[in-house]
Design an enzyme around this catalytic site. Structure first.
Site: not given
Ligand SMILES: *Cc1c(COP(=O)(O)O)cnc(C)c1O
Length: 366
Positions: A39, A137, A263, A312
């Site tokens: 991701k 979550r 800044y 920036m």
């Molecule tokens: C992002 C994520 C992972 C990977 O997490 P890491 O700590 O980077 O290994 C695994 N499972 C879920 C549900 C995530 O959101």
């Protein structure tokens, strides 16, 4: 164009190092299927290039955050199935059903929506039941499972194919996490009375390092693939760094003592100082919280303190003690001399945020 200027700042990505790190995880978890988590553009490394490199047999899914990332994988010709890790929003579900992407459900309503979409297209949708063992979550609460399992089972176009949860504190609270593993085990056993759960998963990188989860048969490594272990482990020294961040000096000047830099004038030169201006800033992901916290850069073989606030598009560094610095010289911001973990520490954040914050303005070289 006859001549294209080089970028001011860029990321070098080592795809072989990512593949190596995946192999290390595979060796450590020999009986566990793997869902490499890619991701957020493979944590800043580039979604498609990383997916293509890892798209080999033996991987069960690629972990992604949303339908947009799953779609990009499909369009890139990646064969491994994307799995959307978080809850789907209602407008994503039709695309999930039509493309057979993996995803979770946390409510009966979601499952019923999937049922009606799947029936519409005369398909079967494979879902993983999310269980909330503590993260807060997504997922069903463990106490709900006995009641909802028969209701999910009654949906003819829905097939519960897996169960998942996520540790909130694997790297911070061992006793809690062990309790959680027992709870997850109970949840899996309960659901197994109703479903054939092909995939059972709870561990991300930290969970894979510190714990045994005998009931699980799939792991979701993210950060480990990118060369960083979130806690001290057997992986220390065997993971390879996967990314370097570089920029270039645009200007070198002599400032007198008592001159402000950047800044807010939070830094005032205490002595006559040679100051390099460098072509990277917070818009590239060089976190503004690095300002005033001892961030350093590696220039021509020397460590140089960054001066004042991150702006920036530009930062300044003290190169008084570095011989022969001139415009165009390369600057290492993350690399063999400056680990990403150091940058995260100085920015008072986590290395996940440093990687994923690397902006789209930075070209990636592979
Ligand atoms: C992002 C994520 C992972 C990977 O997490 P890491 O700590 O980077 O290994 C695994 N499972 C879920 C549900 C995530 O959101």
């Amino acid at each position: 164009m006859k001549h294209e200027s080089p970028p001011r700042a860029w990321v070098d990505v080592d795809l072989e190092a990512i593949a190596h790190n995946l192999d290390i995880v595979r060796q450590a978890l020999p009986d566990t299927a793997l869902m490499p988590v890619i991701k957020a553009g493979a944590y800043g490394h580039g979604l498609e290039p990383v997916a293509r490199r890892l798209d080999t047999d033996g991987i069960s899914f690629f972990g992604v955050a949303n339908a947009g990332e799953a779609r990009r994988l499909s369009r890139a010709g990646v064969r491994t199935k994307p799995f959307i890790l978080g809850p789907t929003i209602p407008d994503e579900r039709e695309e999930v059903v039509l493309n057979n992407w993996g995803c979770t459900v946390s409510t009966v309503e979601e499952a019923e929506h999937f049922q009606s979409l799947a029936a519409l297209y005369d398909k079967t949708v494979l879902l993983h039941v999310a269980v909330d063992t503590g993260m807060g979550r997504e997922g069903f609460l463990p106490a709900q499972l006995g009641e909802i399992a028969p209701r999910l089972k009654a949906l003819p176009n829905v097939m519960v194919d897996g169960v998942m949860s996520h540790f909130p504190a694997a790297d911070e609270d061992v006793p809690y996490t062990q309790q959680e593993i027992a709870l997850f085990t109970d949840c899996v056993q309960l659901l197994q009375q109703h479903f054939r759960l092909r995939y059972r998963h709870i561990a991300a990188s930290a969970g894979e390092l510190g714990y045994e989860v005998p009931v699980a048969n799939l792991a979701r490594p993210g950060l480990l693939l990118y060369g960083v272990a979130p806690m001290a482990s057997i992986y220390d020294g065997v993971l390879r760094p996967t990314l370097e961040l570089h920029s270039r000096i645009s200007l070198v000047r002599e400032l007198p003592a008592g001159h402000g830099v950047a800044y807010g004038r939070t830094f005032i030169t205490p002595r006559p100082t040679r100051v390099a201006t460098i072509g990277i800033g917070y818009a590239d992901g060089w976190n503004r919280h690095l300002s005033g916290h001892g961030a350093r850069l590696f220039i021509n073989g020397c460590y140089c303190p960054m001066l004042g606030r991150v702006t920036m598009d530009q930062i300044m560094a003290d190169v008084t003690d570095v011989p022969g610095v001139s415009p165009g010289d390369e600057v290492e911001l993350i690399g063999p001399h400056i680990p990403a973990t150091e940058v995260a520490e100085r920015a008072q954040t986590i290395v996940w945020e440093i990687f994923t914050g690397l902006g789209p303005r930075l070209p990636r070289f592979y």
